[in-house]
Design a protein around this motif. Structure first.
Motif, PDB file in Angstrom:
ATOM      1  N   ALA A   1      31.829  38.028  43.196  1.00  0.00           N
ATOM      2  CA  ALA A   1      31.025  39.245  43.098  1.00  0.00           C
ATOM      3  C   ALA A   1      31.725  40.284  42.243  1.00  0.00           C
ATOM      4  N   TRP A   2      33.023  40.426  42.425  1.00  0.00           N
ATOM      5  CA  TRP A   2      33.774  41.393  41.612  1.00  0.00           C
ATOM      6  C   TRP A   2      33.705  41.033  40.139  1.00  0.00           C
ATOM      7  N   ARG A   3      33.720  39.738  39.824  1.00  0.00           N
ATOM      8  CA  ARG A   3      33.614  39.334  38.423  1.00  0.00           C
ATOM      9  C   ARG A   3      32.257  39.764  37.856  1.00  0.00           C
TER      10      ARG A   3
ATOM     11  N   LEU B   1      25.702  46.836  45.917  1.00  0.00           N
ATOM     12  CA  LEU B   1      25.137  45.883  46.864  1.00  0.00           C
ATOM     13  C   LEU B   1      25.417  44.467  46.385  1.00  0.00           C
ATOM     14  N   VAL B   2      25.845  43.623  47.304  1.00  0.00           N
ATOM     15  CA  VAL B   2      26.162  42.237  46.969  1.00  0.00           C
ATOM     16  C   VAL B   2      25.529  41.312  47.996  1.00  0.00           C
TER      17      VAL B   2
ATOM     18  N   LEU C   1      26.420  40.016  42.541  1.00  0.00           N
ATOM     19  CA  LEU C   1      26.027  41.417  42.470  1.00  0.00           C
ATOM     20  C   LEU C   1      24.519  41.497  42.646  1.00  0.00           C
ATOM     21  N   ALA C   2      24.076  42.222  43.678  1.00  0.00           N
ATOM     22  CA  ALA C   2      22.646  42.339  43.941  1.00  0.00           C
ATOM     23  C   ALA C   2      22.050  43.577  43.289  1.00  0.00           C
TER      24      ALA C   2
ATOM     25  N   PHE D   1      37.674  41.365  38.569  1.00  0.00           N
ATOM     26  CA  PHE D   1      36.907  42.488  38.023  1.00  0.00           C
ATOM     27  C   PHE D   1      37.457  42.888  36.663  1.00  0.00           C
ATOM     28  N   HIS D   2      38.765  43.088  36.579  1.00  0.00           N
ATOM     29  CA  HIS D   2      39.384  43.550  35.338  1.00  0.00           C
ATOM     30  C   HIS D   2      39.264  42.515  34.227  1.00  0.00           C
ATOM     31  N   GLU D   3      39.353  41.235  34.584  1.00  0.00           N
ATOM     32  CA  GLU D   3      39.199  40.182  33.576  1.00  0.00           C
ATOM     33  C   GLU D   3      37.787  40.216  32.983  1.00  0.00           C
TER      34      GLU D   3
END
Length: 269
Positions: A92-94, A186-187, A192-193, A222-224
């Motif tokens: 989700a972070w990606r 929201l996920v 990612l929703a 996330f940072h990648e």
């Protein structure tokens, strides 16, 4: 809440017994609507319902998942219900990082937004400017501190005086979410929703990143996905984090005083 529920029932025809309060909503009243056809919608109190709807459409136009706007009846905004399991997995972070990169690739012609806005009772002066450090100093920091006690205002004034030396003169005027923290993400099922509750304007993309890291520490995924930070971003982060800290100090008081004090100290104020 009773008055808001009655108003929503009048607007939508959904009986009050099919309205239920949703968790969260610190600054707004939020109701889950169970429509007769089985659909779920969300009714949110929004004094600037039209402006918020336009911001949600701007995010969607940038390829960001957002709840669809189903109705604008100021001060009530009706939105599609988006399920959220709250599990911020690495996957989700990606997706969040990739979505934010898409958002920030959308550029404006200056810093600001066509209309002013507010986060709770904190007014946002969105007059478009071509001078980013001045915009940030005057239309964000000093403006947010305007109703604080004098010692706070004096310290913010000193910090604001440093912005011309600390911030880039002309960063890309990226489309910003403007109120990006995990509560507005929201996920579901590792995806990612939606991003919700925007306070959009065009500005330095480092602000969204700085605010996100004020309350959480996104993982490497996330940072990648988002991309490498610009040189000097870490040194500029307190200047950007100070604004949401001041907003929280204004809205919620003493629990956020230590945060604001720490950031002002980092800025030599």
């Amino acid at each position: 809440m009773i008055g808001f529920a009655r108003r929503v029932a009048e607007l939508t025809g959904v009986p009050p017994d099919r309205l239920e309060r949703l968790a969260g909503g610190e600054l707004s009243e939020v109701l889950l609507m169970r429509r007769p056809d089985g659909r779920l919608s969300v009714a949110k109190s929004s004094p600037a319902a039209g402006a918020e709807a336009a911001m949600l459409r701007a995010l969607a136009g940038a390829g960001i998942p957002t709840p669809a706007v189903e109705g604008e009846h100021p001060p009530v905004l009706i939105l599609e219900h988006v399920a959220n399991d709250g599990v911020l997995s690495p996957k989700a972070w990606r997706e969040i990082g990739a979505a934010l990169a898409r958002l920030h690739a959308v550029r404006g012609e200056g810093y600001g937004w066509p209309v002013d806005y507010a986060i709770g009772t904190v007014e946002l002066d969105n007059r478009v400017s071509g001078d980013w450090p001045r915009f940030w100093a005057e239309q964000r920091l000093v403006s947010a501190a305007r109703l604080l006690d004098r010692p706070w205002r004096e310290r913010v004034d000193r910090a604001a005086a440093r912005m011309a030396d600390l911030l880039p003169a002309a960063p890309p005027p990226a489309l910003l979410h403007g109120d990006l923290w995990t509560g507005n993400i929201l996920v579901r099922d590792g995806r990612l929703a939606a991003l919700i509750d925007p306070a959009c304007y065009h500005g330095d993309p480092e602000f969204d990143l700085a605010m996100l890291t004020l309350f959480a520490e996104p993982p490497a995924e996330f940072h990648e996905a988002y991309g490498a930070p610009r040189q000097g971003a870490e040194e500029r982060r307190p200047a950007y984090q100070l604004f949401p800290a001041l907003v929280h100090l204004r809205l919620f008081g003493q629990p956020y005083a230590a945060m604001a004090d720490r950031l002002l100290g980092a800025l030599g104020a």
